[in-house]
Write a protein that holds these residues in place. Structure first.
Motif, mmCIF file in Angstrom:
data_model
loop_
_atom_site.group_PDB
_atom_site.id
_atom_site.type_symbol
_atom_site.label_atom_id
_atom_site.label_comp_id
_atom_site.label_asym_id
_atom_site.label_seq_id
_atom_site.Cartn_x
_atom_site.Cartn_y
_atom_site.Cartn_z
ATOM 1 N N PRO B 216 0.865 -1.152 0.103
ATOM 2 C CA PRO B 216 -0.025 0.066 -0.011
ATOM 3 C C PRO B 216 0.900 1.274 0.062
ATOM 4 C CG PRO B 216 0.122 -0.828 2.270
ATOM 5 C CD PRO B 216 0.945 -1.909 1.371
ATOM 6 N N GLU B 217 0.212 2.324 -0.017
ATOM 7 C CA GLU B 217 0.942 3.724 -0.074
ATOM 8 C C GLU B 217 1.550 4.012 1.187
ATOM 9 O OE1 GLU B 217 -0.507 6.719 -2.664
ATOM 10 O OE2 GLU B 217 -0.551 5.237 -4.187
ATOM 11 N N GLU B 218 0.763 3.617 2.350
ATOM 12 C CA GLU B 218 0.786 4.051 3.588
ATOM 13 C C GLU B 218 0.934 2.917 4.739
ATOM 14 O OE1 GLU B 218 -0.992 7.343 5.515
ATOM 15 O OE2 GLU B 218 -0.971 8.411 3.459
ATOM 16 N N ALA B 219 1.756 2.942 5.742
ATOM 17 C CA ALA B 219 1.697 1.809 6.723
ATOM 18 C C ALA B 219 1.991 2.268 7.956
ATOM 19 C CB ALA B 219 2.431 0.407 6.126
ATOM 20 N N GLY B 220 1.914 1.708 8.962
ATOM 21 C CA GLY B 220 2.673 2.005 10.488
ATOM 22 C C GLY B 220 3.792 2.000 10.509
ATOM 23 N N TYR B 221 4.300 2.422 11.575
ATOM 24 C CA TYR B 221 5.960 2.382 11.932
ATOM 25 C C TYR B 221 6.627 1.016 11.917
ATOM 26 C CZ TYR B 221 9.848 3.290 14.850
ATOM 27 O OH TYR B 221 11.429 3.211 15.257
ATOM 28 N N TYR B 222 5.811 -0.183 12.433
ATOM 29 C CA TYR B 222 6.457 -1.504 12.587
ATOM 30 C C TYR B 222 6.344 -2.263 11.242
ATOM 31 C CZ TYR B 222 6.892 -0.611 17.517
ATOM 32 O OH TYR B 222 7.272 -0.061 18.599
ATOM 33 N N THR B 223 6.817 -1.612 10.144
ATOM 34 C CA THR B 223 6.559 -2.188 8.831
ATOM 35 C C THR B 223 8.178 -2.464 8.100
ATOM 36 O OG1 THR B 223 4.727 -0.981 8.311
ATOM 37 C CG2 THR B 223 6.002 -1.515 6.365
ATOM 38 N N LEU B 224 8.039 -3.546 7.635
ATOM 39 C CA LEU B 224 9.509 -4.123 7.155
ATOM 40 C C LEU B 224 9.031 -4.812 5.859
ATOM 41 C CD1 LEU B 224 12.132 -5.899 9.376
ATOM 42 C CD2 LEU B 224 11.695 -6.705 7.174
ATOM 43 N N LEU B 225 10.008 -4.389 4.663
ATOM 44 C CA LEU B 225 10.159 -5.072 3.600
ATOM 45 C C LEU B 225 11.385 -5.990 3.382
ATOM 46 C CD1 LEU B 225 8.821 -1.850 2.738
ATOM 47 C CD2 LEU B 225 8.275 -3.388 0.861
ATOM 48 N N VAL B 226 11.254 -7.195 2.725
ATOM 49 C CA VAL B 226 12.014 -8.034 2.336
ATOM 50 C C VAL B 226 12.290 -8.066 0.674
ATOM 51 C CG1 VAL B 226 13.410 -10.502 2.387
ATOM 52 C CG2 VAL B 226 12.101 -9.540 4.368
ATOM 53 N N VAL B 227 13.144 -7.781 -0.082
ATOM 54 C CA VAL B 227 13.284 -7.594 -1.413
ATOM 55 C C VAL B 227 14.235 -8.748 -1.596
ATOM 56 C CG1 VAL B 227 13.574 -6.264 -3.448
ATOM 57 C CG2 VAL B 227 12.731 -5.333 -1.134
ATOM 58 N N LYS B 228 13.920 -9.716 -2.712
ATOM 59 C CA LYS B 228 14.849 -10.580 -3.167
ATOM 60 C C LYS B 228 15.353 -10.594 -4.547
ATOM 61 C CE LYS B 228 15.227 -14.122 0.344
ATOM 62 N NZ LYS B 228 15.746 -15.525 0.426
ATOM 63 N N ASP B 229 16.552 -10.915 -4.884
ATOM 64 C CA ASP B 229 16.782 -11.054 -6.280
ATOM 65 C C ASP B 229 15.860 -11.878 -7.117
ATOM 66 O OD1 ASP B 229 18.997 -9.536 -6.084
ATOM 67 O OD2 ASP B 229 20.314 -11.002 -5.827
#
Lengths: 231, 231
Positions: B216-229
């Motif tokens: 989404p365009e917005e999310a809370g403070y405890y947000t984490l993304l994992v980006v994989k090749d």
């Protein structure tokens, strides 16, 4: 009903760095898979034994995890490990698989995990303290602050690219430099950055090297370097 | 004799992810410093309370840790926090300072730690489970294997450089994207890489987004993304 596989991070060495969840799962489950051919010589076994002295009352299964980069040998061993685990899951028994540090970071456990999931069983990961967090704690320093990125680099594989990798801004953690240590050290010296090295963190034979110049040409398997930008 | 400051990582949310050492230090020591003005609203307090229900019998001191990038405001608050801690150490009392995740990775505790060491007191870091290890466990996936590097990036600070950072080989963990989430998401979509996002990992309001397109365009403070090749 089939059993569940738990991939359990036992942390870097100190038995007190086991989580409450790890201890509970060891206590509650009958079968414990231990990496290595010789169970009692396994570091993971010794860590858990320190926190749970009755470990030998469990059914302990040794899982061979050879240190090699040969894909065919690895593939064969991972399949055998998955077979061994599966034979218990089939009987409805849960298996707790011990792994050093955290299971999601350079852990051989993960290859067994994937195979067990692919074969249609349930497998869960239980987080452990990573070696690099333990090293930073031992050195009484932070790894990353504010806008600094943190790069964790498997140095045995990346020794040839080290000059480039050391240009990354932020903190570089170089894992398992082992036999490539001389090459890694020379790259660090060329980069002019600060480095500290720790061998066998938290173990009786622990050694700390406080600057890049002190890094020796060879060191053991449990060697980790922290390289920090000059400020 | 002066007291000792313990910077204690309490992990990402689940009280069972406290280490045995963390629980012992909380049990053994009289003064617990809790980040936040309102102790009982503090996430760190709630985590520890889940593992140690008698927490309220301790002397709990609130330590203001404002979320700001204003250096002067931060400096002032870190000094005040160090003053509060020092007043107990002087009396010979140990202080256990709670901090989310691990104290060495983007932790505000570290600023207090440095000040207390500079003032000539003893301070120790006690490792905790990092949020990114817990997220990977929750998503049942590995973060890094074999030759893959792992890059941990504080995304609020680095949103402008995200296109470049996403070119790094290996796995990228984007921490605290918060208000810059739209920018970060657009960079990920441009890069064509796989991504998963998790908001409030392990908490009742947890949300998982399984692909870059769902972010989404917005999310809370405890947000984490994992980006994989892409493989």
């Amino acid at each position: 009903m089939s059993g569940i596989l738990y991939g359990l991070g036992v942390g870097p060495g100190d038995p007190e760095l086991l989580t409450l969840k790890a201890l509970r799962l060891i206590r509650e489950n009958p079968v414990i898979a231990v990496p290595g051919n010789d169970i009692k010589a396994s570091v993971a076994y010794q860590i858990v034994k320190g926190a749970y002295p009755k470990l030998d009352e469990k059914e302990l299964i040794p899982v061979a995890m050879p240190m090699t980069k040969d894909r065919a040998v690895l593939e064969d061993n991972h399949n055998k490990a998955a077979d061994a685990v599966e034979s218990y899951l089939k009987q409805g028994k849960n298996v707790v698989f011990l792994t050093l540090g955290d299971p999601t970071i350079y852990s051989t456990y993960l290859y067994v995990h994937k195979r067990i999931l692919e074969r249609g069983y349930q497998a869960e990961i239980v987080s452990g303290i990573t070696s690099f967090c333990a090293v930073a704690a031992r050195l009484n320093m932070g790894l990353a602050e504010m806008a600094e990125p943190l790069h964790v680099i498997p140095a045995t594989y990346k020794a040839e690219e080290m000059d480039e990798l050391l240009k990354l801004p932020g903190t570089k953690v170089l894992m398992k430099s082992g036999k490539r240590l001389k090459k890694v050290r020379d790259s660090i010296l060329r980069s002019g950055q600060n480095a500290v090295m720790i061998e066998n963190c938290g173990m009786p034979e622990e050694k700390i090297y406080a600057s890049a110049k002190e890094i020796p040409e060879e060191a053991g398997y449990y060697t980790l370097l922290v390289v920090k930008d000059k400020k």
